[in-house]
Design a protein around this motif. Structure first.
Motif, PDB file in Angstrom:
ATOM      1  N   GLU A  58       0.712  -1.431   0.053  1.00 42.57           N
ATOM      2  CA  GLU A  58      -0.110   0.251   0.214  1.00 42.57           C
ATOM      3  C   GLU A  58       1.142   1.056  -0.147  1.00 42.57           C
ATOM      4  OE1 GLU A  58      -2.660   0.453   3.308  1.00 42.57           O
ATOM      5  OE2 GLU A  58      -3.456   2.065   2.670  1.00 42.57           O
ATOM      6  N   ALA A  59       0.653   2.437  -0.727  1.00 41.39           N
ATOM      7  CA  ALA A  59       1.463   3.769  -0.856  1.00 41.39           C
ATOM      8  C   ALA A  59       1.124   4.493  -0.277  1.00 41.39           C
ATOM      9  CB  ALA A  59       1.332   4.293  -2.317  1.00 41.39           C
ATOM     10  N   ARG A  62       3.740  11.008   2.263  1.00 42.38           N
ATOM     11  CA  ARG A  62       4.112  12.117   3.776  1.00 42.38           C
ATOM     12  C   ARG A  62       4.545  13.294   3.092  1.00 42.38           C
ATOM     13  NH1 ARG A  62       2.091   8.003   5.110  1.00 42.38           N
ATOM     14  NH2 ARG A  62       3.490   6.659   7.302  1.00 42.38           N
ATOM     15  N   SER A  72       2.104  14.516   8.897  1.00 46.26           N
ATOM     16  CA  SER A  72       1.967  12.957   9.463  1.00 46.26           C
ATOM     17  C   SER A  72      -0.224  12.986   8.008  1.00 46.26           C
ATOM     18  CB  SER A  72       1.238  12.437  10.063  1.00 46.26           C
ATOM     19  OG  SER A  72      -0.134  11.280  10.556  1.00 46.26           O
ATOM     20  N   PRO A  73       0.288  12.413   7.152  1.00 49.01           N
ATOM     21  CA  PRO A  73      -1.626  12.377   6.093  1.00 49.01           C
ATOM     22  C   PRO A  73      -2.254  12.385   7.004  1.00 49.01           C
ATOM     23  CG  PRO A  73      -0.458  10.152   5.957  1.00 49.01           C
ATOM     24  CD  PRO A  73       0.300  10.629   6.392  1.00 49.01           C
ATOM     25  N   ILE A  77      -3.418  15.406   5.332  1.00 44.21           N
ATOM     26  CA  ILE A  77      -4.948  14.831   3.583  1.00 44.21           C
ATOM     27  C   ILE A  77      -5.972  15.071   4.093  1.00 44.21           C
ATOM     28  CG2 ILE A  77      -6.687  12.611   3.056  1.00 44.21           C
ATOM     29  CD1 ILE A  77      -3.645  12.607   1.762  1.00 44.21           C
ATOM     30  N   VAL A  93       0.096  10.938  -6.386  1.00 45.80           N
ATOM     31  CA  VAL A  93       0.213   9.611  -5.924  1.00 45.80           C
ATOM     32  C   VAL A  93       0.178   8.549  -7.358  1.00 45.80           C
ATOM     33  CG1 VAL A  93      -1.134   7.974  -4.206  1.00 45.80           C
ATOM     34  CG2 VAL A  93      -0.110  10.373  -3.583  1.00 45.80           C
ATOM     35  N   ALA A 121      -7.878   6.358  -2.040  1.00 47.15           N
ATOM     36  CA  ALA A 121      -8.374   7.379  -2.861  1.00 47.15           C
ATOM     37  C   ALA A 121      -9.349   8.079  -2.040  1.00 47.15           C
ATOM     38  CB  ALA A 121      -9.103   7.088  -3.970  1.00 47.15           C
ATOM     39  N   SER A 122      -9.375   9.384  -2.166  1.00 44.54           N
ATOM     40  CA  SER A 122     -10.672  10.619  -1.299  1.00 44.54           C
ATOM     41  C   SER A 122     -11.809   9.896  -2.278  1.00 44.54           C
ATOM     42  CB  SER A 122      -9.762  11.634  -1.320  1.00 44.54           C
ATOM     43  OG  SER A 122      -8.957  11.751  -0.556  1.00 44.54           O
ATOM     44  N   ASP A 182     -11.955   0.460   1.756  1.00 39.04           N
ATOM     45  CA  ASP A 182     -10.550   0.994   3.123  1.00 39.04           C
ATOM     46  C   ASP A 182     -11.398   0.644   4.646  1.00 39.04           C
ATOM     47  OD1 ASP A 182      -8.196   1.235   4.714  1.00 39.04           O
ATOM     48  OD2 ASP A 182      -7.928   2.913   3.332  1.00 39.04           O
ATOM     49  N   GLN A 206      -7.805  -0.927  11.725  1.00 40.73           N
ATOM     50  CA  GLN A 206      -7.156  -1.726  12.503  1.00 40.73           C
ATOM     51  C   GLN A 206      -7.293  -1.790  13.849  1.00 40.73           C
ATOM     52  OE1 GLN A 206      -4.000   1.143  11.108  1.00 40.73           O
ATOM     53  NE2 GLN A 206      -4.152   2.039  13.259  1.00 40.73           N
ATOM     54  N   GLU A 238      -5.870  -5.093   8.881  1.00 40.73           N
ATOM     55  CA  GLU A 238      -5.169  -3.829   8.588  1.00 40.73           C
ATOM     56  C   GLU A 238      -4.475  -4.017  10.437  1.00 40.73           C
ATOM     57  OE1 GLU A 238      -6.540  -0.598   6.247  1.00 40.73           O
ATOM     58  OE2 GLU A 238      -6.643   0.251   8.299  1.00 40.73           O
ATOM     59  N   GLY A 239      -3.230  -3.813  10.480  1.00 40.40           N
ATOM     60  CA  GLY A 239      -2.608  -3.379  12.131  1.00 40.40           C
ATOM     61  C   GLY A 239      -2.212  -4.053  12.931  1.00 40.40           C
ATOM     62  N   VAL A 240      -1.805  -5.386  11.975  1.00 35.08           N
ATOM     63  CA  VAL A 240      -1.522  -6.046  12.600  1.00 35.08           C
ATOM     64  C   VAL A 240      -0.172  -6.709  13.386  1.00 35.08           C
ATOM     65  CG1 VAL A 240      -0.285  -9.341  12.243  1.00 35.08           C
ATOM     66  CG2 VAL A 240      -2.731  -8.304  10.975  1.00 35.08           C
ATOM     67  N   GLY A 259       0.846  -4.783   8.645  1.00 32.73           N
ATOM     68  CA  GLY A 259       0.455  -4.457   9.657  1.00 32.73           C
ATOM     69  C   GLY A 259       2.292  -4.697  10.059  1.00 32.73           C
TER      70      GLY A 259
HETATM   71  P1  C2E Z   1      -4.973   4.314   6.109  1.00 35.02           P
HETATM   72  O1  C2E Z   1      -5.471   3.897   4.914  1.00 35.02           O
HETATM   73  O2  C2E Z   1      -6.048   2.877   7.076  1.00 35.02           O
HETATM   74  O3  C2E Z   1      -3.637   3.240   5.934  1.00 35.02           O
HETATM   75  C1  C2E Z   1      -2.808   3.115   7.518  1.00 35.02           C
HETATM   76  C2  C2E Z   1      -2.140   3.663   8.314  1.00 35.02           C
HETATM   77  O4  C2E Z   1      -2.257   2.824   9.381  1.00 35.02           O
HETATM   78  C3  C2E Z   1      -1.045   4.387   8.236  1.00 35.02           C
HETATM   79  O5  C2E Z   1      -1.154   5.709   9.107  1.00 35.02           O
HETATM   80  C4  C2E Z   1       0.316   3.349   8.238  1.00 35.02           C
HETATM   81  O6  C2E Z   1       0.893   4.040   8.551  1.00 35.02           O
HETATM   82  C5  C2E Z   1      -0.595   2.581   9.939  1.00 35.02           C
HETATM   83  N1  C2E Z   1      -0.333   1.081  10.122  1.00 35.02           N
HETATM   84  C6  C2E Z   1       0.176   0.211   9.465  1.00 35.02           C
HETATM   85  N2  C2E Z   1       0.474  -0.428  10.150  1.00 35.02           N
HETATM   86  C7  C2E Z   1       0.269  -0.419  11.158  1.00 35.02           C
HETATM   87  C8  C2E Z   1       0.268  -1.540  12.453  1.00 35.02           C
HETATM   88  O7  C2E Z   1       0.363  -2.854  12.823  1.00 35.02           O
HETATM   89  N3  C2E Z   1      -0.470  -0.456  13.699  1.00 35.02           N
HETATM   90  C9  C2E Z   1      -0.410   0.465  14.006  1.00 35.02           C
HETATM   91  N4  C2E Z   1      -0.439   1.573  15.220  1.00 35.02           N
HETATM   92  N5  C2E Z   1      -0.729   1.308  12.543  1.00 35.02           N
HETATM   93  C10 C2E Z   1       0.049   0.832  11.559  1.00 35.02           C
HETATM   94  P2  C2E Z   1      -0.446   6.815   7.924  1.00 35.02           P
HETATM   95  O8  C2E Z   1       0.229   6.567   6.536  1.00 35.02           O
HETATM   96  O9  C2E Z   1      -0.013   7.441   9.002  1.00 35.02           O
HETATM   97  O10 C2E Z   1      -1.832   6.987   7.312  1.00 35.02           O
HETATM   98  C11 C2E Z   1      -2.897   7.787   7.500  1.00 35.02           C
HETATM   99  C12 C2E Z   1      -3.935   8.013   6.766  1.00 35.02           C
HETATM  100  O11 C2E Z   1      -3.983   8.850   5.683  1.00 35.02           O
HETATM  101  C13 C2E Z   1      -4.620   6.645   5.745  1.00 35.02           C
HETATM  102  O12 C2E Z   1      -5.079   5.408   6.364  1.00 35.02           O
HETATM  103  C14 C2E Z   1      -4.513   6.820   4.629  1.00 35.02           C
HETATM  104  O13 C2E Z   1      -6.425   6.745   5.130  1.00 35.02           O
HETATM  105  C15 C2E Z   1      -4.858   8.165   4.311  1.00 35.02           C
HETATM  106  N6  C2E Z   1      -3.553   8.207   3.477  1.00 35.02           N
HETATM  107  C16 C2E Z   1      -2.193   7.967   3.136  1.00 35.02           C
HETATM  108  N7  C2E Z   1      -1.877   8.078   1.995  1.00 35.02           N
HETATM  109  C17 C2E Z   1      -2.783   8.897   0.994  1.00 35.02           C
HETATM  110  C18 C2E Z   1      -2.893   8.975  -0.275  1.00 35.02           C
HETATM  111  O14 C2E Z   1      -2.160   8.449  -1.179  1.00 35.02           O
HETATM  112  N8  C2E Z   1      -4.162   9.595  -0.399  1.00 35.02           N
HETATM  113  C19 C2E Z   1      -5.032   9.696   0.292  1.00 35.02           C
HETATM  114  N9  C2E Z   1      -6.312   9.844   0.207  1.00 35.02           N
HETATM  115  N10 C2E Z   1      -5.651   9.289   1.682  1.00 35.02           N
HETATM  116  C20 C2E Z   1      -4.166   8.708   2.082  1.00 35.02           C
END
Ligand code: C2E
Ligand code: CA
Ligand code: CA
Ligand code: CA
Length: 281
Positions: A58-59, A62, A72-73, A77, A93, A121-122, A182, A206, A238-240, A259
């Motif tokens: 998953e992309a 930052r 942080s996104p 975002i 992206v 995607a938003s 998601d 998660q 997610e979040g394993v 995770g």
């Molecule tokens: P999301 O899509 O639900 O992404 C999962 C988030 O959980 C990510 O946070 C990831 O780093 C984090 N995560 C992954 N594994 C674990 C784990 O084991 N434990 C915990 N506690 N956290 C974990 P991140 O990278 O800060 O992204 C936050 C949100 O920002 C994303 O939630 C997504 O909704 C949004 N986002 C990130 N990149 C993009 C993007 O390119 N476009 C859009 N529209 N939204 C984005």
């Protein structure tokens, strides 16, 4: 269009969603940031729970902001969505993620199925006319089969944009792109949304994985796995973070997971080195 976005940014600003200074995510600021190379992507492996092999990543975007540092996104975002700059950021992206995944096809050393890329995607992006065609054009340019792309959407009420969203999803799925729901179970009226959009994948949020412990069950995760099976959808947890959680999911028939147990989001080079290039035996 720009006028409309600006109007909405101001409206949201007055509504206190964006406080003073929130305009750092204005369309102009995001365009400047993109031009100056302030945005970058990290990739988090999606793991086959049976084999431990990465089937994709998953992309996650930052922003290395010149004055705010690494943002942080979760912070920027929502601001980009409010100002409308999410559309231009989202295009970047999509382009970067697809170019990277096309690279993985060339770098991958072992005989495993194709590696896919998941892109968030938003609602605003999905509701833009031509979004589906844009994603497919980027696949064609990069030489990536659309079937190696998954678009992650969240449970949003698309309201009057629903027709455009459905058209984009039809274009994407028609070419083989997967659509993933998601954060399943955290939005509003999840079950009705499920039938509104044609889906291929459900992601267990998660928060429903975090509660799984050696003693504790997660009824919502359990139900989501069963629901996915009944609807013939793939399911990704997610979040394993612990082996106990992975084991719990495996026992209930969840095949895929992301995770910290497997990998934090990492730079593309690190993802390739750790998951795609076969370690020398
Ligand atoms: P999301 O899509 O639900 O992404 C999962 C988030 O959980 C990510 O946070 C990831 O780093 C984090 N995560 C992954 N594994 C674990 C784990 O084991 N434990 C915990 N506690 N956290 C974990 P991140 O990278 O800060 O992204 C936050 C949100 O920002 C994303 O939630 C997504 O909704 C949004 N986002 C990130 N990149 C993009 C993007 O390119 N476009 C859009 N529209 N939204 C984005
Ligand atoms: Ca996601
Ligand atoms: Ca998620
Ligand atoms: Ca989330």
């Amino acid at each position: 269009r720009a006028g409309k976005a600006l109007f909405e940014a101001q409206r949201v600003g007055r509504g206190k969603i964006i406080t003073h200074g929130g305009f750092y995510a204005s369309p102009a600021a995001v365009r400047d940031g993109l031009r100056n190379g302030e945005f970058f992507l990290l990739f988090q492996a999606v793991i086959d729970l049976a084999t431990g092999v990465a089937i994709g990543a998953e992309a996650l975007v930052r922003w290395q902001h010149p004055t705010r540092g690494l943002v942080s996104p979760a912070e920027f975002i929502p601001l980009c969505e409010a100002s409308g700059s999410i559309v231009v950021l989202g295009q970047w992206v999509v382009r970067e993620s697809i170019a990277e995944a096309a690279n993985w096809r060339r770098l991958r050393r072992w005989e495993h199925e194709e590696v896919s890329v998941s892109i968030n995607a938003s609602a605003r992006e999905l509701a833009s006319t031509g979004y589906g065609e844009f994603v497919l054009a980027e696949c064609a340019t990069a030489g990536l089969p659309p079937a190696q792309v998954c678009i992650e959407v969240t449970e949003t009420d698309f309201g009057t944009d629903a027709a455009v969203v459905r058209a984009n999803i039809r274009v994407l799925r028609g070419a083989g792109v997967l659509i993933s729901m998601d954060d399943f179970g955290t939005g509003h009226s999840s079950l009705s949304r499920l039938t509104e959009i044609d889906l291929d994948v459900i992601k267990i949020d998660q928060s429903f994985v975090a509660v799984i412990d050696t003693q504790l069950d997660s009824p919502v995760a359990d139900l989501t796995i069963k629901l996915a099976a009944a609807l013939d959808l793939q399911v990704v947890a997610e979040g394993v973070e612990t082996e106990a959680q992975a084991q719990w999911l495996r026992e209930r028939g969840c095949l895929l997971a992301q995770g910290y147990l497997y990998s934090r989001p990492v730079a593309a080079d690190e993802f390739v080195a750790r998951f795609l290039v076969q370690p020398s035996s």
